[in-house]
Design a protein around this motif. Structure first.
Motif, PDB file in Angstrom:
ATOM      1  N   SER A   1      29.395  53.514  44.666  1.00  0.00           N
ATOM      2  CA  SER A   1      29.106  52.550  45.893  1.00  0.00           C
ATOM      3  C   SER A   1      29.541  51.056  45.464  1.00  0.00           C
ATOM      4  CB  SER A   1      27.801  52.799  46.096  1.00  0.00           C
ATOM      5  OG  SER A   1      27.372  53.943  46.444  1.00  0.00           O
ATOM      6  N   LYS A   2      29.207  50.598  44.348  1.00  0.00           N
ATOM      7  CA  LYS A   2      29.219  49.182  43.657  1.00  0.00           C
ATOM      8  C   LYS A   2      30.856  48.974  43.649  1.00  0.00           C
ATOM      9  CE  LYS A   2      24.964  48.487  41.354  1.00  0.00           C
ATOM     10  NZ  LYS A   2      24.301  47.969  40.056  1.00  0.00           N
ATOM     11  N   GLU A   3      31.628  49.953  43.191  1.00  0.00           N
ATOM     12  CA  GLU A   3      33.075  49.772  43.068  1.00  0.00           C
ATOM     13  C   GLU A   3      33.616  49.567  44.756  1.00  0.00           C
ATOM     14  OE1 GLU A   3      35.160  49.297  40.740  1.00  0.00           O
ATOM     15  OE2 GLU A   3      33.706  49.331  39.206  1.00  0.00           O
ATOM     16  N   ILE A   4      33.007  50.462  45.564  1.00  0.00           N
ATOM     17  CA  ILE A   4      33.593  50.403  46.765  1.00  0.00           C
ATOM     18  C   ILE A   4      33.188  49.170  47.569  1.00  0.00           C
ATOM     19  CG2 ILE A   4      33.183  51.406  49.404  1.00  0.00           C
ATOM     20  CD1 ILE A   4      32.895  54.139  47.852  1.00  0.00           C
ATOM     21  N   GLU A   5      31.954  48.514  47.285  1.00  0.00           N
ATOM     22  CA  GLU A   5      31.531  47.152  47.832  1.00  0.00           C
ATOM     23  C   GLU A   5      32.491  46.029  47.271  1.00  0.00           C
ATOM     24  OE1 GLU A   5      27.494  44.671  47.958  1.00  0.00           O
ATOM     25  OE2 GLU A   5      27.292  46.500  47.028  1.00  0.00           O
ATOM     26  N   PHE A   6      32.576  46.267  46.104  1.00  0.00           N
ATOM     27  CA  PHE A   6      33.727  45.309  45.341  1.00  0.00           C
ATOM     28  C   PHE A   6      34.886  45.262  45.926  1.00  0.00           C
ATOM     29  CE2 PHE A   6      36.828  44.042  42.105  1.00  0.00           C
ATOM     30  CZ  PHE A   6      36.369  42.700  41.747  1.00  0.00           C
ATOM     31  N   GLU A   7      35.672  46.381  46.056  1.00  0.00           N
ATOM     32  CA  GLU A   7      36.965  46.292  46.694  1.00  0.00           C
ATOM     33  C   GLU A   7      37.035  45.812  48.181  1.00  0.00           C
ATOM     34  OE1 GLU A   7      39.611  46.801  44.856  1.00  0.00           O
ATOM     35  OE2 GLU A   7      38.403  47.318  43.132  1.00  0.00           O
ATOM     36  N   THR A   8      36.059  46.339  48.760  1.00  0.00           N
ATOM     37  CA  THR A   8      35.761  45.839  50.326  1.00  0.00           C
ATOM     38  C   THR A   8      35.736  44.356  50.372  1.00  0.00           C
ATOM     39  OG1 THR A   8      34.572  47.891  50.677  1.00  0.00           O
ATOM     40  CG2 THR A   8      34.379  45.967  52.166  1.00  0.00           C
ATOM     41  N   LEU A   9      34.944  43.474  49.344  1.00  0.00           N
ATOM     42  CA  LEU A   9      34.883  42.209  49.211  1.00  0.00           C
ATOM     43  C   LEU A   9      36.329  41.633  48.979  1.00  0.00           C
ATOM     44  CD1 LEU A   9      31.258  41.741  47.471  1.00  0.00           C
ATOM     45  CD2 LEU A   9      31.903  41.349  49.874  1.00  0.00           C
TER      46      LEU A   9
END
Length: 252
Positions: A105-113
């Protein structure tokens, strides 16, 4: 002794006549330069301005390419981040514990940012590209105008030069010949006076008892000395060499 004195007087008179002849020829060249006016300077200024404009356009186009490359890089980054997000989302379906879920989830959030940041940069870089394109267009338009002005000024200057070239060349040949008749020290002094004189006159005839250069009155005794032509006399006010008008055939 009297013979030597006469030879000396003639020699000084000849020097003065030669200098006055030299001054006349130089003044004729000055008139040609006046005819050209400010055109040579205007042409030189326009040439410098055009070089500056071309340099500026080159810099704008170079910066534009850099921003276009940066936009392409950010677009590629968005693609890479999107692929990563899709991969992480697929992995979410197979997580075995909360720890893995949180990590993905954090990786997805980071890539989204990262995508949002890339989109923001694309917007900024695209605006910069647009602004630079406008600057290039304006500068090129101005360059065309200044180039047309330069072409016109050059044509005017070339026309004047072609009309006066033969006359100037002849005058310069005559000047060269006359300068060869003047002793080096006197010629150097003459040139120094001419350089500092506002109108380029280094030797002037007396006019109504005054210096023909600065128009200051000359004392009677000095007027007599100038008329006798026994020595070279300069004006105490402007430093010009003075000559008796009758010596060079000028009627007061």
């Amino acid at each position: 002794m009297a013979k030597k004195q006469a030879e000396k007087e003639v020699q000084v008179e000849d020097k003065l006549k030669t200098l006055y002849s030299l001054q006349t020829k130089l003044s004729d060249v000055d008139k040609i330069k006046i005819l050209r006016g400010e055109l040579p300077l205007e042409v030189a200024d326009l040439e410098d301005e055009i070089i500056g404009l071309k340099t500026r356009i080159g810099k704008y186009e170079s910066d534009q390419k850099e921003f276009e490359t940066a936009v392409a890089q950010q677009k590629q980054k968005i693609q890479d981040c999107t692929l990563k997000i899709e991969k992480y989302k697929e992995q979410l379906d197979n997580v075995r514990n909360n720890r893995e879920y949180d990590h993905l989830s954090k990786e997805i959030e980071f890539e989204t940012l990262e995508i949002e940041l890339a989109e923001k940069r694309i917007k900024e870089f695209t605006q910069n590209v647009k602004s630079l394109k406008e600057q290039v267009e304006k500068s090129k338009s101005f360059l065309e105008e200044r180039s047309a002005d330069l072409h016109q000024k050059k044509d005017e200057l070339d026309e004047i030069i072609s009309e006066t070239k033969q006359q100037e060349e002849q005058l310069r040949e005559e000047i060269k010949g006359i300068e060869g008749e003047v002793e080096p020290r006197l010629l150097q002094a003459f040139k120094r006076i001419r350089k500092s004189a506002r109108n380029g006159l280094a030797i002037v005839a007396i006019e109504r008892g005054a210096c023909g250069g600065c128009f200051n009155k000359i004392p009677p005794q000095k007027q007599m000395d100038i008329k006798l032509g026994k020595k070279i006399i300069v004006c105490e006010y402007c430093g010009r060499i003075m000559i008796d008008p009758e010596l060079v055939g000028i009627e007061e």
